[in-house]
Design a protein around this motif. Structure first.
Motif, short mmCIF file in Angstrom:
data_model
loop_
_atom_site.label_atom_id
_atom_site.label_comp_id
_atom_site.label_asym_id
_atom_site.label_seq_id
_atom_site.Cartn_x
_atom_site.Cartn_y
_atom_site.Cartn_z
N LEU B 126 -1.19 -5.75 -4.51
CA LEU B 126 -1.22 -4.38 -4.09
C LEU B 126 -0.62 -4.16 -2.68
O LEU B 126 0.00 -3.34 -2.35
CB LEU B 126 -2.45 -3.65 -4.26
N SER B 127 -0.71 -5.26 -1.86
CA SER B 127 -0.24 -5.32 -0.44
C SER B 127 0.30 -6.43 -0.11
O SER B 127 -0.45 -7.71 -0.48
CB SER B 127 -1.02 -4.75 0.62
N GLU B 136 2.35 -1.83 1.73
CA GLU B 136 1.58 -1.36 0.71
C GLU B 136 2.26 -0.51 -0.63
O GLU B 136 3.17 0.26 -0.28
CB GLU B 136 0.54 -0.25 1.05
N ARG B 137 2.21 -1.55 -1.69
CA ARG B 137 2.86 -0.98 -2.64
C ARG B 137 2.72 -0.13 -3.51
O ARG B 137 3.61 0.81 -3.63
CB ARG B 137 2.95 -2.55 -3.77
N THR B 138 1.30 0.42 -3.71
CA THR B 138 1.04 1.80 -4.32
C THR B 138 1.71 2.83 -3.51
O THR B 138 2.24 3.83 -4.10
CB THR B 138 -0.42 1.85 -4.59
#
Lengths: 459, 225
Positions: B126-127, B136-138
């Motif tokens: 996710l990161s 931070e991917r989301t």
């Protein structure tokens, strides 16, 4: 190269004449038989009618009436010679027999049937007689036998047909042979002219053409289509020449630079820093050669149409907008302004990778050749059934003389080939347009280079 | 790294083998698809280099058979055919990457590294972080030393790819393929321009430089010098 008749011309003439002879003979035989048959049938009918008449005459008026009817006064008896004479003069011969006793008529013996029948009888003379015979039973053991030679009409017509056939065929065969030979001679003359012209064309295929006859004819059609084919081949040949010159030039420059670098490396063999510089330069030059070949391979594969199998529905608006957006900083860094204006949701059927390359190549063309402070634009508008993409700049544009050639492989407006690139970018653009059935135009009379691409849409 | 090279051209194979050995890797070379398949199923390799055009057998078929017999080793295909259509059929058959001949050794090496280093965790994480740089991917947010950085979509994608391959060379061609989806090489400095803009945002305001340029090859994201 002569226009004299060849052996095969004579063979053909004989063959044709033979075929025509057989067909004509068969026609003559058919028609002749039909005509003669109809005449003899008529004769049979007449005789049958006569026999019916005799029967009814006999029933009503007796034998004397019949004698009247046969134009006879007494009751003659004809011997052999008299009988033959009569047959010759009166065209008929008869005898009346009662209970095997000859009452009157010919003493010659001949048989007959109740129906008219044809017979060939010689009566012991060298002459053969084709005669029609009939036996008429009158009752009271009395019967009449009649015979008639073939009618004059029928003999005349048969002879006439034979004579006509003989004269006609002998003249006709000569006429047909001469006509065919004449036609073949003329064809040979034309052919040898064409052969000569083709040999001349082979010497200078790009400039010489077949002479075109003025009058509309099959020869003119053929000459025109051969000339059209030669023009198309000459175009291809021209393209090939430009291409090989282009390849040769594009290879020669970087390769000779590599050769120079190798020489310099030999010279500077003891200086590691210089060696590295030379190596880098040589490697860059070789990369340019490889890139040219990659582009050629790519161009050929686009033109072969193999990408069409992978075509999908895609959002052209998004693709163009994203790409143009990517190029925005590149244009900014070069001091130019890139204006993007696209309508939303133009959907087309195509290959995203190819369409991206199309836009990249046109944008890079603008980066390469427009003025340093140029205004460059990417615009996409939609119509019914198609979308119009325009990529253009405001100067300096492409010289009029170069405009018809910009899409040719390896064509470069700048003769010295001083700028980087290999003259394939716009050829690839054209090939991509073709494979997408899109229409590509370089707009004339513009301040800069403005390209219009009309893409069929599937909204 | 233990590499299997299936290549019928001995010069090319030798070129790759020498390059790998200079970097301290182990390379095995075989000349036919059959030998390659036998070795690939009987021994453990980190990555397989498969030539596309091999005598008696198409490399694509060989890769399909290997994948069919549950060999999960990353495979990179080499080809003289530079076409997208071939590229797609190679990837469809189960190859992980595709490289067109002639290539630069550094290009091949960077791709081999990317294939072997691609841990499932990195793909899904996710990161991602390198030193004080965090992605931070989301939320699609990037920050350095707690300070948010404003990146445009392309810059974000470039940084994400660099962070998935930390300490590894990422070439210009790899970025064109992964970020732009191009299978051709635009002449101008599209990648350079975007990386330079990215660097202005990620590195310039801070003392340490994370994105390093390897001239003529590509970029490395690393917090070591």
């Amino acid at each position: 190269m002569t226009n004299r008749l060849k052996t095969y011309d004579f063979k053909n003439a004989c063959l044709f004449t033979g075929v025509i002879f057989i067909i004509c003979s068969a026609l003559f035989a058919l028609c002749g038989t039909f005509i003669v048959n109809s005449i003899t049938q008529e004769q049979e009918l007449e005789l049958a009618e006569l026999s019916e008449e005799l029967k009814s005459q006999y029933e009503e008026h007796g034998l004397d009436w019949i004698l009247d009817d046969l134009e006879l006064d007494d009751r003659p008896i004809w011997g052999r010679n008299e009988s033959l004479e009569r047959l010759d003069e009166h065209d008929n011969l008869f005898k009346v027999v009662q209970a095997n006793r000859l009452l009157l008529g010919s003493q010659l013996s001949f048989n007959a049937d109740d129906n008219p029948t044809w017979q060939t009888i010689s009566f012991d003379s060298p002459q053969q007689f084709d005669v029609l015979t009939i036996r008429i039973d009158l009752g009271d053991a009395l019967h009449v036998t009649m015979l008639q030679p073939k009618s004059y009409e029928s003999r005349f017509i048969a002879a006439a047909i034979w004579r006509l056939y003989f004269y006609f065929i002998s003249l006709f065969v000569v006429f047909v042979v001469c006509t065919i030979l004449f036609i073949q001679y003329q064809n040979q003359a034309k052919l040898s002219q064409t052969k000569k012209a083709l040999i001349e064309i082979a010497k200078a295929p790009d400039s010489t053409r077949l002479p075109v006859p003025k009058r509309a004819s099959c020869d003119r059609d053929i000459a025109e289509s051969i000339n059209a084919m030669l023009d198309a081949i000459a175009d291809l040949h021209g393209n090939m020449k430009t291409m090989s010159v282009g390849i040769a030039h594009d290879l020669k420059t970087p390769l000779s630079r590599v050769a120079n670098r190798l020489q310099s490396m030999q010279h500077d063999i003891n200086d590691p820093n210089l060696i590295e510089t030379h190596l880098n330069h040589a490697s860059n030059d070789l990369s340019a050669v490889i890139s040219t070949f990659n582009n050629l391979v790519r161009l050929n594969s686009i033109e072969s149409g193999q990408h069409k199998e992978k075509f999908v529905k895609l959002n052209l608006s998004e693709l163009i907008y994203d790409l143009a957006l990517s190029y925005l900083p590149v244009f900014e860094d070069s001091g130019r302004i890139l204006e993007i204006s696209t309508v939303n949701d133009v959907i087309c059927f195509g290959d995203a990778d190819l369409l991206s390359q199309l836009i990249c190549n046109l944008l890079e063309n603008a980066l390469e050749y427009s003025n340093n402070d140029a205004h460059v634009w990417v615009r996409l508008q939609s119509h019914t059934g198609s979308a119009l993409l325009q990529i253009g700049d405001n100067g300096p544009g492409i010289a009029k003389i170069d405009q018809p050639h910009v899409f040719e492989r390896f064509y470069r407006a700048d003769i010295s080939r001083s700028k980087p690139g290999n003259g394939l970018g716009l050829s690839i653009v054209k090939a991509i347009c073709q494979v997408h059935d899109a229409r590509l135009d370089l707009l004339p009379e513009q301040k800069g280079a403005v390209f219009n691409i009309e893409v069929p849409t599937s909204n | 790294m233990k590499v299997l090279i299936v290549e019928d051209d001995f010069d090319t194979a030798d070129f790759i083998k020498r390059g790998l050995e200079q970097n301290g890797d182990v390379a095995h070379h075989v000349g036919t698809a059959q030998q390659g398949m036998i070795l690939a199923t009987s021994e453990e390799f980190d990555v397989i280099i498969f030539d596309r055009l091999l005598p008696n057998m198409d490399g694509i078929d060989a890769v399909r058979i290997l994948r069919g017999s549950n060999v999960a080793t990353p495979i990179i295909m080499l080809t003289a055919l530079s076409e997208t259509v071939d590229r797609v059929s190679g990837l469809d058959a189960g190859a992980d990457d595709y490289l067109v001949k002639p290539f630069d050794f550094s290009e091949l090496y960077a791709r081999l590294k990317a294939l072997t280093r691609r841990q499932p965790l990195k793909q899904e994480a996710l990161s991602l972080s390198i030193g004080d740089l965090v992605l931070e991917r989301t939320a699609r947010k990037v920050s350095r030393r707690g300070q948010a950085l404003d990146l445009n979509p392309k810059e974000y994608q470039i940084l994400e790819y660099l962070m998935m391959n930390p300490g590894q060379l990422v070439t210009k061609t790899m970025l064109l393929e992964k970020v732009w989806g191009f299978n051709f090489d635009p002449k101008t400095s599209l990648v350079q321009t975007h990386v330079s803009r990215l660097r202005n945002k990620v590195d310039k305001p801070f003392e340490t430089e994370l994105i390093k340029t390897i001239r003529g090859s590509g970029y490395i994201l690393s917090d070591h010098d």
